[in-house]
Design an enzyme around this catalytic site. Structure first.
Site, PDB file in Angstrom:
ATOM      1  N   LYS A  64      38.071 -50.551 -71.427  1.00  0.00           N
ATOM      2  CA  LYS A  64      36.793 -49.833 -72.183  1.00  0.00           C
ATOM      3  C   LYS A  64      35.803 -50.775 -73.881  1.00  0.00           C
ATOM      4  O   LYS A  64      34.828 -49.951 -74.358  1.00  0.00           O
ATOM      5  CB  LYS A  64      36.031 -48.263 -72.420  1.00  0.00           C
ATOM      6  CG  LYS A  64      36.107 -47.658 -70.652  1.00  0.00           C
ATOM      7  CD  LYS A  64      35.925 -48.321 -69.637  1.00  0.00           C
ATOM      8  CE  LYS A  64      34.333 -48.448 -69.370  1.00  0.00           C
ATOM      9  NZ  LYS A  64      34.260 -48.855 -68.038  1.00  0.00           N
ATOM     10  N   HIS A 125      44.771 -55.013 -68.376  1.00  0.00           N
ATOM     11  CA  HIS A 125      44.221 -53.908 -69.312  1.00  0.00           C
ATOM     12  C   HIS A 125      46.094 -53.528 -70.225  1.00  0.00           C
ATOM     13  O   HIS A 125      46.003 -52.700 -71.134  1.00  0.00           O
ATOM     14  CB  HIS A 125      43.883 -52.461 -69.081  1.00  0.00           C
ATOM     15  CG  HIS A 125      42.217 -52.338 -69.217  1.00  0.00           C
ATOM     16  ND1 HIS A 125      41.160 -53.386 -69.420  1.00  0.00           N
ATOM     17  CD2 HIS A 125      41.661 -51.825 -68.232  1.00  0.00           C
ATOM     18  CE1 HIS A 125      40.291 -52.974 -69.215  1.00  0.00           C
ATOM     19  NE2 HIS A 125      40.213 -52.385 -68.713  1.00  0.00           N
ATOM     20  N   SER A 155      33.432 -44.115 -74.293  1.00  0.00           N
ATOM     21  CA  SER A 155      32.953 -44.918 -73.243  1.00  0.00           C
ATOM     22  C   SER A 155      33.940 -45.108 -72.637  1.00  0.00           C
ATOM     23  O   SER A 155      33.592 -44.422 -71.306  1.00  0.00           O
ATOM     24  CB  SER A 155      33.281 -46.579 -73.718  1.00  0.00           C
ATOM     25  OG  SER A 155      32.583 -47.277 -72.746  1.00  0.00           O
TER      26      SER A 155
HETATM   27  S1  PPS Z   1      36.146 -51.725 -68.276  1.00  0.00           S
HETATM   28  O1  PPS Z   1      36.319 -50.477 -66.931  1.00  0.00           O
HETATM   29  O2  PPS Z   1      37.214 -51.233 -68.954  1.00  0.00           O
HETATM   30  O3  PPS Z   1      36.488 -53.069 -67.644  1.00  0.00           O
HETATM   31  O4  PPS Z   1      34.822 -51.462 -68.860  1.00  0.00           O
HETATM   32  P1  PPS Z   1      34.678 -52.665 -70.086  1.00  0.00           P
HETATM   33  O5  PPS Z   1      33.285 -53.411 -69.518  1.00  0.00           O
HETATM   34  O6  PPS Z   1      35.491 -52.999 -71.344  1.00  0.00           O
HETATM   35  O7  PPS Z   1      33.845 -51.749 -71.150  1.00  0.00           O
HETATM   36  C1  PPS Z   1      32.702 -51.223 -70.684  1.00  0.00           C
HETATM   37  C2  PPS Z   1      31.788 -50.897 -71.826  1.00  0.00           C
HETATM   38  O8  PPS Z   1      31.291 -52.417 -72.547  1.00  0.00           O
HETATM   39  C3  PPS Z   1      29.333 -52.215 -71.984  1.00  0.00           C
HETATM   40  N1  PPS Z   1      29.116 -53.647 -71.918  1.00  0.00           N
HETATM   41  C4  PPS Z   1      28.248 -54.055 -72.778  1.00  0.00           C
HETATM   42  N2  PPS Z   1      28.204 -54.298 -74.257  1.00  0.00           N
HETATM   43  C5  PPS Z   1      27.195 -54.456 -74.915  1.00  0.00           C
HETATM   44  N3  PPS Z   1      26.559 -55.940 -74.182  1.00  0.00           N
HETATM   45  C6  PPS Z   1      27.046 -56.029 -73.125  1.00  0.00           C
HETATM   46  N4  PPS Z   1      26.628 -57.249 -72.592  1.00  0.00           N
HETATM   47  C7  PPS Z   1      27.456 -54.944 -72.453  1.00  0.00           C
HETATM   48  N5  PPS Z   1      28.263 -54.948 -70.635  1.00  0.00           N
HETATM   49  C8  PPS Z   1      29.119 -54.049 -71.027  1.00  0.00           C
HETATM   50  C9  PPS Z   1      29.418 -51.280 -71.109  1.00  0.00           C
HETATM   51  O9  PPS Z   1      28.055 -50.948 -71.312  1.00  0.00           O
HETATM   52  C10 PPS Z   1      30.361 -50.442 -71.765  1.00  0.00           C
HETATM   53  O10 PPS Z   1      30.153 -49.703 -73.120  1.00  0.00           O
HETATM   54  P2  PPS Z   1      28.690 -48.281 -72.888  1.00  0.00           P
HETATM   55  O11 PPS Z   1      29.640 -47.742 -74.604  1.00  0.00           O
HETATM   56  O12 PPS Z   1      30.014 -47.056 -72.135  1.00  0.00           O
HETATM   57  O13 PPS Z   1      27.922 -48.533 -72.631  1.00  0.00           O
END
Ligand code: PPS
Length: 312
Positions: A64, A125, A155
């Protein structure tokens, strides 16, 4: 096996056929001290022996921290901003998750990687210490994305509510303590961000921050381009910026995990693209949770040059 049009199995169709309950909230077991979900533990020998290729690019994160965002940015850069090409398949097919393993017949991350054309974009991860040795032998490039602990915890909590493979998160209060103790899947946030931080000069590692990506996405996209040796025009950078914005990715079925059926992730409970902000932790932490968190944080991060921003 059916293909997604990108030479990989139709993952979502296979997942839909899996009997209800197959994915139900796997228990965690330690691998070299790091708690991982049972199916990953069962596959560990194969993961440890994974053969990286010298042109593999590893995207490493604590869960996340912005993995999917970075996967989309890198795929855009590798395809020089051609968003028809990046729309060829969902994220988890374009950039397989190396260590993920599920009960058969669902292909594992390594199964997918073995049929992915080079150069491969590999998601992990795993903490630094658990990364298969072949990545270092092959001198692979790595992009690590770190996110501030409080937003990362929030998150992860919402993700654990909706992802039926992960252990039950319990209440938010319980979750804060589990996060601090490193009792979640893939272990301690502290060991993760510090382990990769301390390794960054030993290998070809670009260490980036979610908060910087939010603050100035184009600046961070250019850093990734330089790291990958790509010289793209400002028009292409702008196109990548638009395509990888939170709003675009939330609407993009090839990036928002909507192709994964609800028996695995139930986005009616919390969307994968949830808020995408810096500072949402302020809407979750009580004063006393914040105090406990800050005290523990100080102890665990003491002496490190690694610092985070909790608002921008
Ligand atoms: S995972 O399941 O571990 O692969 O998830 P991961 O992609 O690492 O994290 C998901 C969080 O990243 C946010 N996210 C973004 N934030 C800003 N801009 C963009 N383009 C974007 N894409 C993914 C996503 O909303 C999750 O964060 P939170 O705080 O839960 O919204």
């Amino acid at each position: 096996m059916e293909t997604s049009g990108a030479g990989s199995p139709d993952y979502s169709e296979i997942l839909q056929q899996v009997p209800e309950g197959t994915f139900y909230r796997f228990q965690l077991f330690p691998v070299h001290g790091v708690p991982l979900m049972k199916p990953i533990v069962n596959c560990w020998e194969r993961i440890e022996k994974f053969q990286a290729q010298s042109d593999d690019l590893l995207i490493a994160t604590y869960p996340k921290a912005g993995t999917t965002w970075m996967q989309e940015i890198v795929d855009c850069i590798m395809n020089e901003g051609d968003v028809e090409k990046t729309g060829r398949a969902p994220t988890h097919v374009r950039s397989p998750f190396m260590e993920i393993c599920s009960p058969p017949p669902v292909p594992s991350g390594i199964d997918l990687l073995e049929i992915t054309p080079s150069p491969r974009l590999v998601k992990t991860h795993l903490p630094y210490e658990l990364v298969p040795e072949s990545f270092w032998r092959q001198k692979c490039k790595v992009i690590y994305v770190a996110r501030n602990a409080k937003d990362n915890a929030v998150s992860y909590y919402h993700f654990d509510r909706m992802n039926k493979t992960q252990p039950d998160p319990g209440t938010w209060d319980e979750y804060v303590l589990k996060f601090l103790k490193g009792k979640l899947a893939w272990g301690s946030w502290f060991s993760h961000v510090l382990g990769w931080w301390n390794a960054r000069d030993k290998h070809d590692i670009l260490y980036l921050f979610y908060e910087d990506m939010k603050e100035d996405p184009k600046r961070e996209i250019r850093k990734v381009m330089t790291f990958l040796g790509k010289d793209l025009s400002e028009d292409v950078v702008e196109k990548i910026h638009q395509h990888t914005s939170f709003t675009s990715m939330k609407e993009n079925p090839m990036a928002n995990y909507s192709t994964i059926p609800s028996n695995v992730i139930d986005q009616s409970l919390s969307p994968f693209m949830r808020k995408g902000e810096v500072g949402d932790w302020m809407n979750h932490f009580t004063e006393s949770q914040n105090k406990i968190f800050d005290e523990e944080y100080r102890k665990k991060m003491e002496g490190s040059t690694l610092t985070f921003r909790y608002k921008i």
